[in-house]
Design an enzyme around this catalytic site. Structure first.
Site, PDB file in Angstrom:
ATOM      1  N   CYS A  52       2.859  -5.166  -5.819  1.00 28.46           N
ATOM      2  CA  CYS A  52       4.093  -5.231  -5.086  1.00 28.46           C
ATOM      3  C   CYS A  52       3.784  -5.641  -3.766  1.00 28.46           C
ATOM      4  CB  CYS A  52       5.190  -4.086  -5.081  1.00 28.46           C
ATOM      5  SG  CYS A  52       4.378  -2.800  -4.592  1.00 28.46           S
ATOM      6  N   ASP A  56      13.245  -4.911  -3.512  1.00 28.24           N
ATOM      7  CA  ASP A  56      12.224  -3.888  -2.616  1.00 28.24           C
ATOM      8  C   ASP A  56      13.389  -2.843  -2.424  1.00 28.24           C
ATOM      9  OD1 ASP A  56      10.774  -2.704  -1.056  1.00 28.24           O
ATOM     10  OD2 ASP A  56      10.071  -4.444   0.146  1.00 28.24           O
ATOM     11  N   ASN A  98       2.502  -1.493  -1.946  1.00 23.98           N
ATOM     12  CA  ASN A  98       1.947  -0.610  -3.171  1.00 23.98           C
ATOM     13  C   ASN A  98       2.370   1.098  -2.681  1.00 23.98           C
ATOM     14  OD1 ASN A  98      -1.642   0.094  -3.893  1.00 23.98           O
ATOM     15  ND2 ASN A  98       0.311   0.030  -5.086  1.00 23.98           N
ATOM     16  N   CYS A 157       5.913   1.776  -3.269  1.00 26.20           N
ATOM     17  CA  CYS A 157       7.176   1.882  -3.834  1.00 26.20           C
ATOM     18  C   CYS A 157       7.356   1.393  -5.434  1.00 26.20           C
ATOM     19  CB  CYS A 157       8.265   1.238  -3.093  1.00 26.20           C
ATOM     20  SG  CYS A 157       8.524   2.222  -1.414  1.00 26.20           S
ATOM     21  N   ARG A 158       7.530   0.243  -5.294  1.00 26.71           N
ATOM     22  CA  ARG A 158       7.695  -0.432  -6.921  1.00 26.71           C
ATOM     23  C   ARG A 158       6.363  -0.453  -7.637  1.00 26.71           C
ATOM     24  NH1 ARG A 158       9.838  -5.770  -4.438  1.00 26.71           N
ATOM     25  NH2 ARG A 158       8.398  -5.353  -2.996  1.00 26.71           N
ATOM     26  N   SER A 159       5.183  -0.907  -7.074  1.00 26.15           N
ATOM     27  CA  SER A 159       4.145  -0.855  -8.119  1.00 26.15           C
ATOM     28  C   SER A 159       3.736   0.386  -8.652  1.00 26.15           C
ATOM     29  CB  SER A 159       3.189  -1.710  -7.341  1.00 26.15           C
ATOM     30  OG  SER A 159       2.644  -1.193  -6.340  1.00 26.15           O
TER      31      SER A 159
END
Ligand code: 4NP
Length: 155
Positions: free
Chosen positions: A9, A123, A12, A14-16
Site C-alpha cells: 500500500c 485508504d 505500510n 494500514c491496508r497492507s
C-alpha cells in the site's frame, strides 16, 4: 515452490499489514503453505508498527499485528516474491514503474482476487475508525480469493 506474496500500500501501516494478516489467516485455514509480507510505496513509516486503528481492527478479528514493522518496497522484492499485490491502482502503477527488467513476480490488485477487478481498497488513514472495518472486509475478500487461486494451482 511455496507461493510468496507481498502486499503493498502507500504507507505500510494500514491496508497492507491488514491484507498480510487476512491472507495468513486464510492460508492457514486452507492448510496452504505460504510466505507473506507487506511493504509501502513510501518510506515515511519505515520501522513503525501498524496504525493503532489497524491494530485494533485486526485484534477484533483475533489477529495480533503489533509486531509488524513498516518497510519500503525494493527492487529485490520483484525477484523474491512470486506475487506482489497492490491495494490500489496508484500503488499498482507505481509498482509497474519500479519493476526491474528481471522481475518475476506476478503483479495484481487486491480486489482482482475478490471478483472486483480494477477496483481499489480505499485508504482509511484520513478517515474514522469505521473505515478500518471496510478495509478489513475488502482485504479479507481479496485474501480469500487469492488463497483459493493458489490452492487450485498447487501441484
Ligand atoms: P496505508 O495508509 O497506505 O493503507 O498504510 C496510509 C498511511 C500513511 C500515510 C498514507 C496512507 N501517510 O501519508 O503517512
Amino acid at each position: 515452490m511455496i507461493p510468496s506474496v507481498l502486499f503493498v500500500c502507500l504507507g505500510n501501516i494500514c491496508r497492507s499489514p491488514l491484507a498480510e494478516a487476512a491472507f495468513r489467516a486464510e492460508a492457514s485455514r486452507l492448510h496452504l503453505d505460504v510466505v507473506a509480507d507487506s511493504a509501502g510505496a513510501g518510506d515515511w513509516h519505515t520501522g513503525d508498527p501498524p496504525d493503532r486503528r489497524a491494530q485494533a481492527t485486526a485484534l477484533g478479528h483475533g489477529i495480533d499485528i503489533s509486531s509488524c514493522r513498516g518497510r519500503q518496497v525494493k527492487a529485490a522484492d520483484f525477484r523474491r516474491f512470486t506475487h506482489i499485490v497492490a491495494m490500489d491502482t496508484e500503488n499498482l502503477a507505481n509498482l509497474h514503474r519500479l519493476a526491474p527488467a528481471d522481475a518475476t513476480a506476478e503483479l495484481s490488485l487486491m480486489l482482482d482476487h475478490a471478483g472486483r477487478p480494477g477496483q481499489s481498497v480505499a485508504d482509511p488513514y484520513y478517515g474514522d475508525d469505521a473505515g478500518f472495518e471496510v478495509t478489513w472486509s475488502d482485504v479479507s475478500a481479496g485474501a480469500a480469493g487469492l488463497a483459493q487461486t493458489l490452492r487450485a494451482r498447487r501441484p
